[in-house]
Design a protein around this motif. Structure first.
Motif, PDB file in Angstrom:
ATOM      1  N   PHE A 139       0.814  -1.219   0.000  1.00  0.00           N
ATOM      2  CA  PHE A 139       0.000   0.000   0.000  1.00  0.00           C
ATOM      3  C   PHE A 139       0.850   1.273   0.000  1.00  0.00           C
ATOM      4  CE2 PHE A 139      -2.433  -3.374   2.057  1.00  0.00           C
ATOM      5  CZ  PHE A 139      -3.636  -3.310   1.381  1.00  0.00           C
ATOM      6  N   VAL A 140       1.927   1.262   0.792  1.00  0.00           N
ATOM      7  CA  VAL A 140       2.737   2.479   0.934  1.00  0.00           C
ATOM      8  C   VAL A 140       3.337   2.910  -0.399  1.00  0.00           C
ATOM      9  CG1 VAL A 140       4.903   1.301   1.531  1.00  0.00           C
ATOM     10  CG2 VAL A 140       4.439   3.592   2.436  1.00  0.00           C
ATOM     11  N   LYS A 141       3.570   1.980  -1.293  1.00  0.00           N
ATOM     12  CA  LYS A 141       4.123   2.314  -2.603  1.00  0.00           C
ATOM     13  C   LYS A 141       3.158   3.173  -3.427  1.00  0.00           C
ATOM     14  CE  LYS A 141       8.075   0.052  -2.481  1.00  0.00           C
ATOM     15  NZ  LYS A 141       9.380   0.758  -2.541  1.00  0.00           N
ATOM     16  N   LEU A 142       1.879   3.126  -3.062  1.00  0.00           N
ATOM     17  CA  LEU A 142       0.870   3.920  -3.749  1.00  0.00           C
ATOM     18  C   LEU A 142       0.406   5.099  -2.894  1.00  0.00           C
ATOM     19  CD1 LEU A 142      -1.164   0.956  -5.251  1.00  0.00           C
ATOM     20  CD2 LEU A 142       0.207   2.599  -6.533  1.00  0.00           C
ATOM     21  N   GLY A 143       1.102   5.327  -1.793  1.00  0.00           N
ATOM     22  CA  GLY A 143       0.774   6.460  -0.949  1.00  0.00           C
ATOM     23  C   GLY A 143      -0.487   6.288  -0.123  1.00  0.00           C
ATOM     24  N   ARG A 156      -0.475 -10.272  13.572  1.00  0.00           N
ATOM     25  CA  ARG A 156      -0.902 -11.483  14.272  1.00  0.00           C
ATOM     26  C   ARG A 156      -0.405 -12.740  13.586  1.00  0.00           C
ATOM     27  NH1 ARG A 156      -4.040  -7.531  15.953  1.00  0.00           N
ATOM     28  NH2 ARG A 156      -5.126  -7.716  17.960  1.00  0.00           N
ATOM     29  N   VAL A 157       0.016 -12.611  12.330  1.00  0.00           N
ATOM     30  CA  VAL A 157       0.543 -13.759  11.593  1.00  0.00           C
ATOM     31  C   VAL A 157       2.058 -13.845  11.714  1.00  0.00           C
ATOM     32  CG1 VAL A 157       0.762 -14.824   9.309  1.00  0.00           C
ATOM     33  CG2 VAL A 157      -1.396 -13.758   9.975  1.00  0.00           C
ATOM     34  N   ILE A 158       2.757 -12.709  11.544  1.00  0.00           N
ATOM     35  CA  ILE A 158       4.225 -12.749  11.492  1.00  0.00           C
ATOM     36  C   ILE A 158       4.897 -11.918  12.582  1.00  0.00           C
ATOM     37  CG2 ILE A 158       4.228 -13.235   9.025  1.00  0.00           C
ATOM     38  CD1 ILE A 158       5.000 -10.322   8.508  1.00  0.00           C
ATOM     39  N   GLY A 159       4.133 -11.304  13.467  1.00  0.00           N
ATOM     40  CA  GLY A 159       4.727 -10.489  14.516  1.00  0.00           C
ATOM     41  C   GLY A 159       4.829  -9.019  14.103  1.00  0.00           C
ATOM     42  N   LEU A 160       4.893  -8.149  15.100  1.00  0.00           N
ATOM     43  CA  LEU A 160       4.824  -6.714  14.841  1.00  0.00           C
ATOM     44  C   LEU A 160       6.030  -6.192  14.062  1.00  0.00           C
ATOM     45  CD1 LEU A 160       3.392  -4.035  15.190  1.00  0.00           C
ATOM     46  CD2 LEU A 160       4.476  -3.800  17.443  1.00  0.00           C
ATOM     47  N   ALA A 161       7.248  -6.619  14.432  1.00  0.00           N
ATOM     48  CA  ALA A 161       8.442  -6.065  13.794  1.00  0.00           C
ATOM     49  C   ALA A 161       8.477  -6.398  12.304  1.00  0.00           C
ATOM     50  CB  ALA A 161       9.699  -6.566  14.487  1.00  0.00           C
ATOM     51  N   ARG A 162       8.210  -7.655  11.959  1.00  0.00           N
ATOM     52  CA  ARG A 162       8.251  -8.036  10.545  1.00  0.00           C
ATOM     53  C   ARG A 162       7.070  -7.443   9.780  1.00  0.00           C
ATOM     54  NH1 ARG A 162      10.606 -14.130  11.620  1.00  0.00           N
ATOM     55  NH2 ARG A 162      12.793 -13.564  11.292  1.00  0.00           N
ATOM     56  N   ALA A 163       5.915  -7.353  10.444  1.00  0.00           N
ATOM     57  CA  ALA A 163       4.780  -6.700   9.799  1.00  0.00           C
ATOM     58  C   ALA A 163       5.093  -5.235   9.525  1.00  0.00           C
ATOM     59  CB  ALA A 163       3.537  -6.822  10.672  1.00  0.00           C
ATOM     60  N   ALA A 164       5.768  -4.587  10.470  1.00  0.00           N
ATOM     61  CA  ALA A 164       6.153  -3.194  10.276  1.00  0.00           C
ATOM     62  C   ALA A 164       7.128  -3.060   9.109  1.00  0.00           C
ATOM     63  CB  ALA A 164       6.780  -2.638  11.555  1.00  0.00           C
ATOM     64  N   GLU A 165       8.073  -3.989   9.010  1.00  0.00           N
ATOM     65  CA  GLU A 165       9.041  -3.939   7.910  1.00  0.00           C
ATOM     66  C   GLU A 165       8.339  -4.041   6.561  1.00  0.00           C
ATOM     67  OE1 GLU A 165      12.882  -6.465   6.241  1.00  0.00           O
ATOM     68  OE2 GLU A 165      12.455  -6.460   8.395  1.00  0.00           O
ATOM     69  N   LEU A 166       7.423  -4.984   6.436  1.00  0.00           N
ATOM     70  CA  LEU A 166       6.707  -5.132   5.173  1.00  0.00           C
ATOM     71  C   LEU A 166       5.817  -3.925   4.897  1.00  0.00           C
ATOM     72  CD1 LEU A 166       5.580  -8.879   5.017  1.00  0.00           C
ATOM     73  CD2 LEU A 166       7.525  -7.789   3.905  1.00  0.00           C
ATOM     74  N   PHE A 168       6.052  -0.732   6.073  1.00  0.00           N
ATOM     75  CA  PHE A 168       6.740   0.552   5.881  1.00  0.00           C
ATOM     76  C   PHE A 168       7.601   0.591   4.620  1.00  0.00           C
ATOM     77  CE2 PHE A 168       6.805   0.876  10.803  1.00  0.00           C
ATOM     78  CZ  PHE A 168       5.447   1.155  10.802  1.00  0.00           C
ATOM     79  N   THR A 169       8.052  -0.579   4.157  1.00  0.00           N
ATOM     80  CA  THR A 169       8.895  -0.612   2.954  1.00  0.00           C
ATOM     81  C   THR A 169       8.113  -0.960   1.696  1.00  0.00           C
ATOM     82  OG1 THR A 169       9.490  -2.959   3.155  1.00  0.00           O
ATOM     83  CG2 THR A 169      10.877  -1.350   4.340  1.00  0.00           C
ATOM     84  N   GLY A 170       7.047  -1.727   1.841  1.00  0.00           N
ATOM     85  CA  GLY A 170       6.314  -2.214   0.677  1.00  0.00           C
ATOM     86  C   GLY A 170       7.082  -3.250  -0.113  1.00  0.00           C
TER      87      GLY A 170
END
Length: 265
Positions: A139-143, A156-166, A168-170
């Motif tokens: 989503f972030v890639k499209l603003g 809830r599937v992969i944890g907060l840190a990895r979810a944040a990485e995906l 925030f970076t897209g």
């Protein structure tokens, strides 16, 4: 208009195939949400269904949102409150419907699962990936942000840190990295994806359906419920389970050293 979703049932297993491969199975700008809601309602009313598989036709699982819809929303000519209502009455109905579906759901991710496509996979209870699968919370890639509940689902599937990485970076990750991050439970060759998903569905369907449905409800409720509340709910569910014919059959078969025959009663 051709239905977006193909509904097929074999025995106790329903396979839902997103069937707009030429557009990579988008979830907006078509009948996708309405078709999913209709299929879920049909499954609710059919006690013979014990497991569900969701997959995509063609080379993609789902590309997520339709970019033409986004072009209209980005034009500045659509009021913000109208866009908000479009989300509430559209794509946001899908995670709620799948969350409340008591039958276990397996995502058989055959190709790209992008944006809402990744979130759809996360709405399922289990995910199996083809070696050709790719995943991105794009989503972030499209603003924009995950408007379909992805910010609740993905951590809830992969944890907060990895979810944040995906988020925030897209970035796009492949099937092997998805396996390492526990986004999927297994990765298989493309020609083995649906056979593997069906084999897992068959193993689920072989168990007493009431017990499976109640166990899924407990897992879902545990995501947002206190322990003491969940224990109280478990006690009620267990009391119901002990009174089913399938429980009596399971106990009898165990004592008789034979294979049980479950009827869903």
């Amino acid at each position: 208009m051709t239905s977006f979703l193909r509904y097929e049932q074999q025995g106790h297993i329903v396979t839902l195939t997103m069937n707009e491969p030429q557009r990579r199975n988008p979830l907006t700008g078509n009948t996708a949400v309405a078709d999913f809601l209709e299929a879920i309602d049909r499954i609710h009313r059919d006690a013979s269904v014990r497991a569900v598989i969701i997959t995509g036709a063609g080379t993609a699982f789902s590309s997520g949102g339709n970019i033409r819809d986004m072009e209209r929303q980005a034009s500045g000519q659509v009021p913000g409150m109208e866009i908000r209502q479009d989300y509430r009455l559209g794509i946001q109905r899908l995670p709620l419907a799948l969350f409340n579906l008591e039958v276990p759901v397996i995502a058989a991710v055959n190709g790209a699962a992008m944006g809402a496509g990744l979130d759809l996979a996360c709405m399922c209870d289990m995910r199996i990936a083809s070696e050709q699968a790719q995943f991105a919370e794009s989503f972030v890639k499209l603003g924009i942000i995950p408007g379909d509940g992805g910010a609740w689902l993905l951590p809830r599937v992969i944890g907060l840190a990895r979810a944040a990485e995906l988020t925030f970076t897209g970035q796009v990750i492949d099937a092997r990295q998805a396996l390492e991050w526990n986004l999927v439970s297994r990765v298989v060759p493309p020609d083995q994806l649906l056979p593997t998903a069906n084999e897992l569905a068959e193993r689920i369907a072989a168990n007493p359906p009431h017990a499976v449905r109640l166990a899924k409800r407990l897992l879902r409720e545990a995501l947002h419920t206190r322990l003491d509340t969940l224990l109280e709910l478990s006690a009620g569910f267990q009391a119901l389970s002990h009174q089913t014919s399938d429980h009596r059959e399971a106990v009898s078969a165990f004592l008789d050293k034979r294979k049980p025959e479950f009827t869903g009663s």
